[in-house]
Write a protein that holds these residues in place. Structure first.
Motif, PDB file in Angstrom:
ATOM      1  N   VAL A   1       0.847  -1.204   0.000  1.00  0.00           N
ATOM      2  CA  VAL A   1       0.000   0.000   0.000  1.00  0.00           C
ATOM      3  C   VAL A   1       0.875   1.244   0.000  1.00  0.00           C
ATOM      4  CG1 VAL A   1      -1.642   1.355   1.359  1.00  0.00           C
ATOM      5  CG2 VAL A   1      -1.899  -1.143   1.196  1.00  0.00           C
ATOM      6  N   GLN A   2       0.533   2.184  -0.891  1.00  0.00           N
ATOM      7  CA  GLN A   2       1.200   3.481  -0.891  1.00  0.00           C
ATOM      8  C   GLN A   2       0.146   4.563  -1.057  1.00  0.00           C
ATOM      9  OE1 GLN A   2       4.281   4.118  -3.841  1.00  0.00           O
ATOM     10  NE2 GLN A   2       5.201   5.745  -2.617  1.00  0.00           N
ATOM     11  N   LEU A   3       0.223   5.575  -0.218  1.00  0.00           N
ATOM     12  CA  LEU A   3      -0.710   6.691  -0.244  1.00  0.00           C
ATOM     13  C   LEU A   3       0.112   7.976  -0.255  1.00  0.00           C
ATOM     14  CD1 LEU A   3      -3.037   5.291   2.563  1.00  0.00           C
ATOM     15  CD2 LEU A   3      -3.550   5.314   0.106  1.00  0.00           C
ATOM     16  N   VAL A   4      -0.084   8.809  -1.262  1.00  0.00           N
ATOM     17  CA  VAL A   4       0.688  10.043  -1.402  1.00  0.00           C
ATOM     18  C   VAL A   4      -0.276  11.217  -1.492  1.00  0.00           C
ATOM     19  CG1 VAL A   4       2.395  11.289  -2.747  1.00  0.00           C
ATOM     20  CG2 VAL A   4       2.544   8.793  -2.568  1.00  0.00           C
ATOM     21  N   GLU A   5      -0.307  12.013  -0.423  1.00  0.00           N
ATOM     22  CA  GLU A   5      -1.184  13.167  -0.356  1.00  0.00           C
ATOM     23  C   GLU A   5      -0.477  14.412  -0.891  1.00  0.00           C
ATOM     24  OE1 GLU A   5      -1.975  10.441   3.233  1.00  0.00           O
ATOM     25  OE2 GLU A   5      -0.213  11.356   2.312  1.00  0.00           O
ATOM     26  N   SER A   6      -1.250  15.303  -1.500  1.00  0.00           N
ATOM     27  CA  SER A   6      -0.700  16.556  -2.024  1.00  0.00           C
ATOM     28  C   SER A   6      -1.803  17.597  -2.095  1.00  0.00           C
ATOM     29  CB  SER A   6      -0.087  16.333  -3.406  1.00  0.00           C
ATOM     30  OG  SER A   6      -1.080  15.915  -4.327  1.00  0.00           O
ATOM     31  N   GLY A   7      -1.395  18.836  -2.344  1.00  0.00           N
ATOM     32  CA  GLY A   7      -2.364  19.904  -2.556  1.00  0.00           C
ATOM     33  C   GLY A   7      -2.536  20.855  -1.397  1.00  0.00           C
ATOM     34  N   GLY A   8      -1.872  20.592  -0.283  1.00  0.00           N
ATOM     35  CA  GLY A   8      -1.989  21.488   0.849  1.00  0.00           C
ATOM     36  C   GLY A   8      -1.254  22.797   0.614  1.00  0.00           C
ATOM     37  N   GLY A   9      -1.389  23.697   1.572  1.00  0.00           N
ATOM     38  CA  GLY A   9      -0.717  24.984   1.465  1.00  0.00           C
ATOM     39  C   GLY A   9      -1.230  25.959   2.492  1.00  0.00           C
ATOM     40  N   LEU A  10      -0.825  27.205   2.301  1.00  0.00           N
ATOM     41  CA  LEU A  10      -1.244  28.288   3.184  1.00  0.00           C
ATOM     42  C   LEU A  10      -2.343  29.082   2.483  1.00  0.00           C
ATOM     43  CD1 LEU A  10      -0.880  30.149   5.663  1.00  0.00           C
ATOM     44  CD2 LEU A  10       0.923  31.324   4.373  1.00  0.00           C
ATOM     45  N   VAL A  11      -3.451  29.272   3.158  1.00  0.00           N
ATOM     46  CA  VAL A  11      -4.579  29.984   2.566  1.00  0.00           C
ATOM     47  C   VAL A  11      -5.235  30.854   3.633  1.00  0.00           C
ATOM     48  CG1 VAL A  11      -6.189  28.094   3.046  1.00  0.00           C
ATOM     49  CG2 VAL A  11      -6.660  29.662   1.158  1.00  0.00           C
ATOM     50  N   GLN A  12      -5.832  31.939   3.205  1.00  0.00           N
ATOM     51  CA  GLN A  12      -6.547  32.799   4.141  1.00  0.00           C
ATOM     52  C   GLN A  12      -7.913  32.204   4.475  1.00  0.00           C
ATOM     53  OE1 GLN A  12      -6.677  36.744   2.405  1.00  0.00           O
ATOM     54  NE2 GLN A  12      -4.824  37.339   3.500  1.00  0.00           N
ATOM     55  N   ALA A  13      -8.419  32.569   5.624  1.00  0.00           N
ATOM     56  CA  ALA A  13      -9.764  32.123   6.012  1.00  0.00           C
ATOM     57  C   ALA A  13     -10.763  32.506   4.921  1.00  0.00           C
ATOM     58  CB  ALA A  13     -10.156  32.745   7.340  1.00  0.00           C
TER      59      ALA A  13
END
Length: 114
Positions: free
Chosen positions: A1-13
């Motif tokens: 099993v391999q799970l690779v998450e992406s797409g996060g970052g810094l965002v304003q409310a």
């Protein structure tokens, strides 16, 4: 099993992000999947899940703001996050639902500034 998450970052409310989870090593279309998150100093918590047939469930804290989806042809799980709040700040992970595997990917950091 391999799970690779992406797409996060810094965002304003109030902003939006779309997270992705690339899965491999198992038959993705045959497994219910979920998103989980862990804020600093807190336990990991369940956020949302989606069945093999596309039925979805959400934690009350994200209902109406987050949308989970899956593309079985691409072996990819998504989480569309809208109207983000500072309390959504956490590392987000994907895994099997409702019972996660013991293996976790590296996660993707989401930081929401006020």
């Amino acid at each position: 099993v391999q799970l690779v998450e992406s797409g996060g970052g810094l965002v304003q409310a109030g902003g939006s992000l779309r997270l992705s989870c690339a899965a491999s090593g198992f038959i993705f279309s045959g497994i219910a999947m979920g998103w989980y998150r862990q804020a600093s100093g807190k336990q990991r918590e369940w956020v949302a899940d989606i069945s093999t047939g596309g039925r979805t469930n959400y934690a009350n804290s994200v209902k109406g703001r987050f949308t989970i989806s899956r593309d079985n042809a691409k072996n990819t799980l998504y989480l569309q996050m809208n109207s983000l709040k500072p309390e959504d700040t956490a590392v987000y992970y994907c895994n099997r639902a409702p019972t996660p595997w013991g293996y976790w990917g590296q996660g993707t950091q989401v930081t929401v500034s006020s």
